[in-house]
Design an enzyme around this catalytic site. Structure first.
Site, PDB file in Angstrom:
ATOM      1  N   VAL A   1      32.601   3.249  56.781  1.00  0.00           N
ATOM      2  CA  VAL A   1      32.583   4.782  56.616  1.00  0.00           C
ATOM      3  C   VAL A   1      33.310   5.065  55.312  1.00  0.00           C
ATOM      4  O   VAL A   1      34.485   4.713  55.109  1.00  0.00           O
ATOM      5  CB  VAL A   1      33.531   5.428  58.053  1.00  0.00           C
ATOM      6  CG1 VAL A   1      33.771   6.946  57.757  1.00  0.00           C
ATOM      7  CG2 VAL A   1      32.665   4.864  59.334  1.00  0.00           C
ATOM      8  N   ALA A   2      32.673   6.045  54.611  1.00  0.00           N
ATOM      9  CA  ALA A   2      32.885   6.079  53.258  1.00  0.00           C
ATOM     10  C   ALA A   2      34.297   7.326  53.271  1.00  0.00           C
ATOM     11  O   ALA A   2      34.788   7.441  52.096  1.00  0.00           O
ATOM     12  CB  ALA A   2      31.916   6.837  52.288  1.00  0.00           C
TER      13      ALA A   2
ATOM     14  N   SER B   1      44.772   5.619  50.493  1.00  0.00           N
ATOM     15  CA  SER B   1      44.708   4.222  50.813  1.00  0.00           C
ATOM     16  C   SER B   1      45.629   4.001  51.949  1.00  0.00           C
ATOM     17  O   SER B   1      45.206   2.762  52.689  1.00  0.00           O
ATOM     18  CB  SER B   1      45.094   3.512  49.319  1.00  0.00           C
ATOM     19  OG  SER B   1      44.208   3.654  48.499  1.00  0.00           O
TER      20      SER B   1
ATOM     21  N   ASP C   1      44.382 -12.499  47.246  1.00  0.00           N
ATOM     22  CA  ASP C   1      44.383 -11.738  46.168  1.00  0.00           C
ATOM     23  C   ASP C   1      44.529 -12.609  44.867  1.00  0.00           C
ATOM     24  O   ASP C   1      44.994 -13.809  44.892  1.00  0.00           O
ATOM     25  CB  ASP C   1      45.597 -10.860  45.871  1.00  0.00           C
ATOM     26  CG  ASP C   1      45.496  -9.467  45.000  1.00  0.00           C
ATOM     27  OD1 ASP C   1      45.322  -8.457  45.868  1.00  0.00           O
ATOM     28  OD2 ASP C   1      45.501  -9.837  44.044  1.00  0.00           O
TER      29      ASP C   1
ATOM     30  N   LYS D   1      36.487  15.668  48.878  1.00  0.00           N
ATOM     31  CA  LYS D   1      35.525  14.715  48.353  1.00  0.00           C
ATOM     32  C   LYS D   1      34.406  15.056  47.359  1.00  0.00           C
ATOM     33  O   LYS D   1      34.711  16.265  46.989  1.00  0.00           O
ATOM     34  CB  LYS D   1      34.556  14.429  49.754  1.00  0.00           C
ATOM     35  CG  LYS D   1      35.525  13.681  50.684  1.00  0.00           C
ATOM     36  CD  LYS D   1      35.923  12.224  50.467  1.00  0.00           C
ATOM     37  CE  LYS D   1      34.982  11.310  50.353  1.00  0.00           C
ATOM     38  NZ  LYS D   1      35.242  10.075  49.933  1.00  0.00           N
TER      39      LYS D   1
ATOM     40  N   ASP E   1      33.732   3.390  49.164  1.00  0.00           N
ATOM     41  CA  ASP E   1      33.646   4.274  47.982  1.00  0.00           C
ATOM     42  C   ASP E   1      33.070   4.032  46.556  1.00  0.00           C
ATOM     43  O   ASP E   1      32.676   4.561  45.907  1.00  0.00           O
ATOM     44  CB  ASP E   1      35.090   5.069  48.085  1.00  0.00           C
ATOM     45  CG  ASP E   1      35.019   6.418  48.942  1.00  0.00           C
ATOM     46  OD1 ASP E   1      33.967   6.921  49.181  1.00  0.00           O
ATOM     47  OD2 ASP E   1      36.163   6.471  49.492  1.00  0.00           O
TER      48      ASP E   1
ATOM     49  N   TYR F   1      38.345  13.798  44.550  1.00  0.00           N
ATOM     50  CA  TYR F   1      37.829  12.514  44.498  1.00  0.00           C
ATOM     51  C   TYR F   1      36.407  12.364  44.044  1.00  0.00           C
ATOM     52  O   TYR F   1      35.572  13.141  44.763  1.00  0.00           O
ATOM     53  CB  TYR F   1      37.888  11.430  45.820  1.00  0.00           C
ATOM     54  CG  TYR F   1      39.315  11.455  46.274  1.00  0.00           C
ATOM     55  CD1 TYR F   1      40.121  10.524  45.686  1.00  0.00           C
ATOM     56  CD2 TYR F   1      39.978  11.976  47.457  1.00  0.00           C
ATOM     57  CE1 TYR F   1      41.513  10.198  46.163  1.00  0.00           C
ATOM     58  CE2 TYR F   1      41.305  11.837  47.990  1.00  0.00           C
ATOM     59  CZ  TYR F   1      42.128  10.792  47.163  1.00  0.00           C
ATOM     60  OH  TYR F   1      43.326  10.624  47.652  1.00  0.00           O
TER      61      TYR F   1
ATOM     62  N   GLU G   1      41.220   9.572  41.956  1.00  0.00           N
ATOM     63  CA  GLU G   1      41.450   8.146  41.791  1.00  0.00           C
ATOM     64  C   GLU G   1      41.834   7.509  40.788  1.00  0.00           C
ATOM     65  O   GLU G   1      42.090   6.344  40.761  1.00  0.00           O
ATOM     66  CB  GLU G   1      40.463   7.548  42.659  1.00  0.00           C
ATOM     67  CG  GLU G   1      38.920   7.364  41.808  1.00  0.00           C
ATOM     68  CD  GLU G   1      37.898   8.650  41.774  1.00  0.00           C
ATOM     69  OE1 GLU G   1      37.084   8.623  41.267  1.00  0.00           O
ATOM     70  OE2 GLU G   1      38.576   9.831  42.626  1.00  0.00           O
TER      71      GLU G   1
ATOM     72  N   ARG H   1      38.964  17.088  56.558  1.00  0.00           N
ATOM     73  CA  ARG H   1      40.057  17.366  55.620  1.00  0.00           C
ATOM     74  C   ARG H   1      39.919  18.670  54.590  1.00  0.00           C
ATOM     75  O   ARG H   1      38.685  19.116  54.420  1.00  0.00           O
ATOM     76  CB  ARG H   1      40.291  16.064  54.683  1.00  0.00           C
ATOM     77  CG  ARG H   1      40.889  15.030  55.218  1.00  0.00           C
ATOM     78  CD  ARG H   1      40.843  13.707  54.232  1.00  0.00           C
ATOM     79  NE  ARG H   1      39.659  13.341  54.086  1.00  0.00           N
ATOM     80  CZ  ARG H   1      39.408  12.280  53.207  1.00  0.00           C
ATOM     81  NH1 ARG H   1      40.794  11.721  52.534  1.00  0.00           N
ATOM     82  NH2 ARG H   1      38.322  11.720  52.657  1.00  0.00           N
TER      83      ARG H   1
ATOM     84  N   SER I   1      42.981 -15.896  45.949  1.00  0.00           N
ATOM     85  CA  SER I   1      41.648 -15.324  46.183  1.00  0.00           C
ATOM     86  C   SER I   1      40.660 -15.916  45.513  1.00  0.00           C
ATOM     87  O   SER I   1      40.666 -15.992  44.283  1.00  0.00           O
ATOM     88  CB  SER I   1      41.445 -13.874  46.193  1.00  0.00           C
ATOM     89  OG  SER I   1      40.160 -13.464  46.438  1.00  0.00           O
TER      90      SER I   1
ATOM     91  N   VAL J   1      39.672  -4.302  48.200  1.00  0.00           N
ATOM     92  CA  VAL J   1      39.637  -4.897  46.833  1.00  0.00           C
ATOM     93  C   VAL J   1      39.366  -3.579  45.974  1.00  0.00           C
ATOM     94  O   VAL J   1      38.506  -2.634  46.353  1.00  0.00           O
ATOM     95  CB  VAL J   1      38.678  -5.660  46.414  1.00  0.00           C
ATOM     96  CG1 VAL J   1      38.461  -5.841  44.808  1.00  0.00           C
ATOM     97  CG2 VAL J   1      39.014  -6.994  47.361  1.00  0.00           C
TER      98      VAL J   1
ATOM     99  N   VAL K   1      36.758  -1.314  53.161  1.00  0.00           N
ATOM    100  CA  VAL K   1      37.506   0.068  52.650  1.00  0.00           C
ATOM    101  C   VAL K   1      37.001   0.299  51.351  1.00  0.00           C
ATOM    102  O   VAL K   1      37.093   1.485  50.741  1.00  0.00           O
ATOM    103  CB  VAL K   1      38.672   0.027  52.822  1.00  0.00           C
ATOM    104  CG1 VAL K   1      39.615   1.223  52.487  1.00  0.00           C
ATOM    105  CG2 VAL K   1      39.392  -0.455  54.417  1.00  0.00           C
TER     106      VAL K   1
ATOM    107  N   HIS L   1      34.484   9.027  42.521  1.00  0.00           N
ATOM    108  CA  HIS L   1      34.388   7.825  42.764  1.00  0.00           C
ATOM    109  C   HIS L   1      32.986   7.641  42.025  1.00  0.00           C
ATOM    110  O   HIS L   1      31.974   7.317  42.722  1.00  0.00           O
ATOM    111  CB  HIS L   1      34.245   7.323  44.215  1.00  0.00           C
ATOM    112  CG  HIS L   1      35.259   7.334  44.946  1.00  0.00           C
ATOM    113  ND1 HIS L   1      36.409   6.155  44.630  1.00  0.00           N
ATOM    114  CD2 HIS L   1      36.083   8.086  46.009  1.00  0.00           C
ATOM    115  CE1 HIS L   1      37.450   6.651  45.331  1.00  0.00           C
ATOM    116  NE2 HIS L   1      37.203   7.708  46.080  1.00  0.00           N
TER     117      HIS L   1
END
Length: 366
Positions: free
Chosen positions: A298-299, A134, A198, A75, A270, A94, A118, A15, A220, A239, A267, A96
């Site tokens: 995969v991050a 997302s 959830d 990233k 990150d 991003y 984020e 990207r 959940s 989550v 997912v 994180h």
């Protein structure tokens, strides 16, 4: 303002922080844009596309950082970029932070202005700059999960949609946020049986209203998670705790209850992952196996579909980039409370409390 768009150097990250259309808008507003040569090629945008939009092409990443007031990326900076970031420079990407103390310490040391996509947050609690990625990651999670359920890659050997006379696969989705809903939508479209968990009953009611009958919702809790992991083929971890480390909903001891060849796509990697055995992987080497359970972590999942992801990202980041460029970060953040929530580290000070909590720091020491 001088805006720099460097080439992403994270493993298999194709990207780019801005499309030529985004460059065009900045130049139209009398800003200068420097793009590193080849930065957009992975996404299908070439140097001449950026030049036509009004950008100046620079040869090296060092030149882009050295000459720019604001860096627009995708990233988080990697180690070889840390020393390129300058005091007072705006870095909009991003981050994180909660999943990397080394990155956090490096950005504190740089005394830059770190604005994280984020954590930009609208008044209704939605995350406008995280949402499109997302959406991509949620949809991709099912594509990848379906692939790794195949026997040649050590999966269970289950076709998610099944065929006449054979039950379809079963997908467990943890979290009914954007990732979870997009994953459930894709899995349901393939014909799989889907269970989505959830703790937010409003979200579960929403899912119940919009999804077909073969998508079922449950509250959940650990009991329900332990029950469902025994008979589901693909587990999606979707989550999110805003800006904070994800909770471990699946612990190491739970893996032994899963059928050999079960696939986990986390997912939430990150933000540290919602599975205890999660560790970041790359598109080059995406999976590992623990206790016969396939982990895909995969991050930067959306990096595998860079054209779609880059256009989707620029669609939502550009209005904020223009505000920052037109007004400067202080005025822009004073006027736009959503953007102000994106401020994570300012000139050496951590200003986002979830980061301090993630590392158990004392506020005064951060």
């Amino acid at each position: 303002m001088i805006v720099g768009v460097p080439k992403e150097i994270k493993n298999n990250e194709s990207r780019v922080g801005m499309t030529p259309a985004g460059v065009f808008e900045l130049v139209k507003n009398n800003h200068n844009v420097y793009v590193q040569s080849g930065a957009g090629e992975g996404s299908g945008f070439f140097n001449h596309d950026y030049q036509r939009a009004g950008a100046t092409i620079l040869d090296t990443i060092g030149q882009v950082y050295a000459m720019s007031d604001m860096i627009v990326k995708v990233k988080e900076p990697v180690a070889q970029e840390y020393n390129l970031i300058q005091k007072g420079q705006i870095v909009f990407t991003y981050f994180h932070f909660a999943s990397s103390e080394a990155l956090t310490q490096a950005m504190i040391k740089s005394k830059s202005i770190c604005i994280a996509y984020e954590t930009v947050e609208d008044p209704d609690g939605s995350l406008p700059l995280l949402t499109p990625m997302s959406e991509v990651a949620g949809r991709m999670a099912i594509q990848q999960g379906a692939k790794y359920l195949e026997k040649p890659v050590k999966g269970k050997g289950v076709l998610l949609g099944g065929v006449p006379g054979v039950s379809p696969g079963r997908v467990l989705v943890l979290g009914a946020g954007t990732v979870g809903i997009q994953a459930a939508k894709m899995a349901a479209g393939l014909g799989a049986q889907v269970t989505i968990l959830d703790v937010n009953m409003k979200r579960l009611r929403y899912v119940n209203d919009i999804m077909p009958s073969h998508v079922v919702t449950e509250f959940s809790n650990e009991f329900n998670i332990r029950k469902h992991i025994k008979n589901h083929d693909l587990i999606i971890g979707g989550v999110l705790l805003k800006g904070a480390k994800a909770p471990n909903l699946i612990t190491r001891d739970m893996l032994k209850d899963m059928h050999p060849g079960t696939v986990i796509v986390d997912v939430a990697v990150d933000q540290g992952g919602c599975v205890e055995t999660t560790k970041p992987t790359t598109h080059e080497d995406p999976i590992y196996i623990i206790d016969d359970v396939v982990h895909y972590c995969v991050a930067n999942m959306p990096g595998a579909v860079p054209y779609t992801s880059t256009v989707a990202l620029t669609n939502v980041t550009l209005p904020y980039v223009l505000k920052l460029a037109n007004m400067g970060w202080r005025s822009a953040c004073n006027l736009d409370k959503s953007l102000a929530k994106g401020l994570n580290i300012v000139e050496g000070e951590v200003v986002y409390k979830e980061i301090i909590e993630a590392f158990h720091w004392e506020p005064a020491l951060a």
